[in-house]
Write a protein that holds these residues in place. Structure first.
Motif, PDB file in Angstrom:
ATOM      1  N   ARG A 163      -8.331  54.240 -23.470  1.00 28.45           N
ATOM      2  CA  ARG A 163      -7.355  54.258 -24.691  1.00 28.45           C
ATOM      3  C   ARG A 163      -7.929  53.585 -25.630  1.00 28.45           C
ATOM      4  N   LEU A 164      -8.477  52.292 -24.805  1.00 25.83           N
ATOM      5  CA  LEU A 164      -8.854  51.261 -25.980  1.00 25.83           C
ATOM      6  C   LEU A 164     -10.373  51.314 -26.125  1.00 25.83           C
ATOM      7  N   ALA A 165     -11.087  52.203 -25.210  1.00 27.01           N
ATOM      8  CA  ALA A 165     -12.686  52.435 -25.371  1.00 27.01           C
ATOM      9  C   ALA A 165     -12.557  52.752 -27.402  1.00 27.01           C
ATOM     10  N   GLY A 166     -12.810  53.793 -28.174  1.00 28.92           N
ATOM     11  CA  GLY A 166     -13.004  54.272 -29.217  1.00 28.92           C
ATOM     12  C   GLY A 166     -12.277  53.456 -30.311  1.00 28.92           C
ATOM     13  N   LEU A 167     -11.341  51.698 -30.132  1.00 31.57           N
ATOM     14  CA  LEU A 167     -11.372  51.033 -30.999  1.00 31.57           C
ATOM     15  C   LEU A 167     -11.644  49.959 -31.051  1.00 31.57           C
ATOM     16  N   GLU A 168     -11.590  49.955 -32.418  1.00 33.56           N
ATOM     17  CA  GLU A 168     -12.107  48.379 -32.826  1.00 33.56           C
ATOM     18  C   GLU A 168     -11.989  47.097 -32.315  1.00 33.56           C
ATOM     19  N   PRO A 169     -12.043  46.256 -31.275  1.00 35.50           N
ATOM     20  CA  PRO A 169     -11.268  45.371 -30.579  1.00 35.50           C
ATOM     21  C   PRO A 169     -11.239  44.283 -32.261  1.00 35.50           C
ATOM     22  N   ARG A 170     -11.612  43.386 -32.805  1.00 37.69           N
ATOM     23  CA  ARG A 170     -11.346  42.772 -34.424  1.00 37.69           C
ATOM     24  C   ARG A 170      -9.928  43.164 -35.212  1.00 37.69           C
ATOM     25  N   LYS A 171     -10.263  44.774 -34.725  1.00 40.32           N
ATOM     26  CA  LYS A 171      -8.567  45.654 -36.090  1.00 40.32           C
ATOM     27  C   LYS A 171      -8.154  45.984 -35.016  1.00 40.32           C
ATOM     28  N   THR A 172      -8.230  46.358 -33.889  1.00 45.86           N
ATOM     29  CA  THR A 172      -7.021  46.826 -32.534  1.00 45.86           C
ATOM     30  C   THR A 172      -5.866  45.561 -32.513  1.00 45.86           C
ATOM     31  N   VAL A 213       0.948  42.406 -37.877  1.00 43.21           N
ATOM     32  CA  VAL A 213      -0.411  42.948 -37.795  1.00 43.21           C
ATOM     33  C   VAL A 213      -0.215  43.820 -38.922  1.00 43.21           C
ATOM     34  N   PHE A 214      -1.326  43.939 -40.005  1.00 43.66           N
ATOM     35  CA  PHE A 214      -1.245  45.442 -40.573  1.00 43.66           C
ATOM     36  C   PHE A 214      -3.081  46.125 -40.288  1.00 43.66           C
ATOM     37  N   SER A 215      -3.414  45.745 -38.990  1.00 40.09           N
ATOM     38  CA  SER A 215      -4.818  46.440 -38.258  1.00 40.09           C
ATOM     39  C   SER A 215      -4.226  47.705 -37.696  1.00 40.09           C
ATOM     40  N   ASP A 216      -5.166  48.615 -36.925  1.00 36.47           N
ATOM     41  CA  ASP A 216      -4.758  49.576 -35.862  1.00 36.47           C
ATOM     42  C   ASP A 216      -3.580  48.930 -35.124  1.00 36.47           C
ATOM     43  N   GLU A 217      -2.996  49.736 -34.123  1.00 33.91           N
ATOM     44  CA  GLU A 217      -1.780  49.176 -33.434  1.00 33.91           C
ATOM     45  C   GLU A 217      -1.499  49.856 -31.983  1.00 33.91           C
ATOM     46  N   ILE A 218      -2.110  49.618 -31.298  1.00 27.50           N
ATOM     47  CA  ILE A 218      -1.741  50.352 -29.865  1.00 27.50           C
ATOM     48  C   ILE A 218      -0.912  49.929 -29.108  1.00 27.50           C
ATOM     49  N   HIS A 219       0.109  50.723 -28.202  1.00 29.94           N
ATOM     50  CA  HIS A 219       1.621  50.444 -27.738  1.00 29.94           C
ATOM     51  C   HIS A 219       1.113  50.976 -25.931  1.00 29.94           C
ATOM     52  N   PHE A 220       1.432  49.925 -25.066  1.00 33.15           N
ATOM     53  CA  PHE A 220       1.776  50.354 -23.795  1.00 33.15           C
ATOM     54  C   PHE A 220       2.754  49.718 -23.651  1.00 33.15           C
ATOM     55  N   CYS A 221       3.780  50.044 -22.201  1.00 39.92           N
ATOM     56  CA  CYS A 221       5.222  48.960 -21.397  1.00 39.92           C
ATOM     57  C   CYS A 221       4.468  49.070 -20.265  1.00 39.92           C
ATOM     58  N   LEU A 222       5.295  47.788 -20.055  1.00 38.93           N
ATOM     59  CA  LEU A 222       4.566  47.209 -18.915  1.00 38.93           C
ATOM     60  C   LEU A 222       5.966  47.457 -17.982  1.00 38.93           C
ATOM     61  N   TRP A 248      -7.023  39.931 -19.663  1.00 36.76           N
ATOM     62  CA  TRP A 248      -7.801  40.654 -19.529  1.00 36.76           C
ATOM     63  C   TRP A 248      -7.828  41.418 -21.153  1.00 36.76           C
ATOM     64  N   ILE A 249      -7.203  41.310 -22.271  1.00 39.78           N
ATOM     65  CA  ILE A 249      -7.137  41.656 -23.444  1.00 39.78           C
ATOM     66  C   ILE A 249      -7.408  40.826 -24.662  1.00 39.78           C
ATOM     67  N   TYR A 250      -7.591  39.289 -23.673  1.00 38.90           N
ATOM     68  CA  TYR A 250      -7.855  38.469 -25.276  1.00 38.90           C
ATOM     69  C   TYR A 250      -9.368  38.215 -24.588  1.00 38.90           C
ATOM     70  N   GLU A 251      -9.693  38.326 -23.049  1.00 39.08           N
ATOM     71  CA  GLU A 251     -12.033  38.238 -22.588  1.00 39.08           C
ATOM     72  C   GLU A 251     -12.079  39.452 -23.627  1.00 39.08           C
ATOM     73  N   ASN A 252     -11.780  40.653 -23.451  1.00 42.72           N
ATOM     74  CA  ASN A 252     -12.169  41.714 -24.304  1.00 42.72           C
ATOM     75  C   ASN A 252     -12.459  41.410 -25.514  1.00 42.72           C
ATOM     76  N   GLY A 253     -11.676  40.688 -26.387  1.00 46.32           N
ATOM     77  CA  GLY A 253     -11.688  40.082 -27.722  1.00 46.32           C
ATOM     78  C   GLY A 253     -10.477  41.868 -28.718  1.00 46.32           C
ATOM     79  N   PHE A 254      -9.215  41.903 -27.950  1.00 50.47           N
ATOM     80  CA  PHE A 254      -8.123  42.372 -29.046  1.00 50.47           C
ATOM     81  C   PHE A 254      -7.203  41.365 -28.947  1.00 50.47           C
ATOM     82  N   GLN A 255      -7.090  41.710 -30.000  1.00 48.00           N
ATOM     83  CA  GLN A 255      -5.401  40.945 -30.102  1.00 48.00           C
ATOM     84  C   GLN A 255      -4.647  41.857 -29.172  1.00 48.00           C
TER      85      GLN A 255
END
Length: 204
Positions: free
Chosen positions: A144-153, A35-44, A173-180
């Motif tokens: 949290r994800l609203a302002g991020l570009e899916p293909r670059k995040t 990963v060299f793009s933007d990254e955001i972290h969550f914990c489940l 959900w993440i896959y269907e919304n275009g995020f890595q």
């Protein structure tokens, strides 16, 4: 007539013996890439999804480290804590190493502070929102994800063993919304941690 009847019975038997077909939904997993793009972290954890303020805590750690560098040079080891930021604090360890250089005036000692690693401390076991709430349009997760570009995040998910089923739902959900997505499995009782010898996140 007998041949026609036998053919009819044979076709009926063949049809009745056909196995039932079940559709398995599959989400393609391309070869992982660093990963060299933007990254955001969550914990489940415990069925709940919490935002992990990784960047914010690392920035706090760096600023405090610089402010305390003079004090740290007088000890061999230090464990410090920054935060909280939202529901997390960061505990990190610094080690002071002494190097000796030969000069015209004799041996000169020079101390260097090195970073050993960090771990995140949640404020309680039940932070964040349930996965059901997180997948709704007005959730904290989606805000949290609203302002991020899916293909670059890349959405990095830290997940414990009891939450693998929830992880599969979240992955869909993440896959269907275009995020890595990148996944970091954690053993029971382990904390989110990292250090200079760690690897970069691999996303799918």
């Amino acid at each position: 007539d007998e041949l026609t009847e036998l053919n009819r019975e044979s076709n009926a038997i063949s049809y009745s013996n056909q196995p039932r077909t079940e559709v398995i939904k599959h989400f393609p997993n391309p070869i992982a890439k660093t990963v060299f793009s933007d990254e955001i972290h969550f914990c489940l954890n415990n069925g709940r999804l919490s935002y992990v303020p990784m960047s914010e805590l690392i920035s706090l750690m760096r600023s405090e480290w610089k402010l305390n560098s003079e004090r740290l040079s007088r000890v061999d080891q230090a464990i410090e804590v920054v935060g909280p930021v939202l529901d997390y604090r960061m505990q990190y360890e610094l080690v002071v190493q002494t190097n000796y250089d030969r000069t015209s005036g004799g041996m000169m000692a020079q101390k260097n502070v090195s970073f050993e690693g960090f771990r995140l401390l949640p404020s309680s076991p039940l932070i964040g929102e349930t996965l059901e709430v997180a997948l709704k349009a007005d959730s904290n997760f989606q805000k949290r994800l609203a302002g991020l570009e899916p293909r670059k995040t890349t959405v990095s998910i830290w997940v414990y063993p009891d939450d693998f089923e929830s992880h599969a739902v979240l992955k869909k959900w993440i896959y269907e919304n275009g995020f890595q997505m990148a996944s970091w499995p954690l053993d029971h009782g382990k904390r989110i941690s990292g250090g200079p010898t760690g690897f970069k996140t691999s996303a799918q």
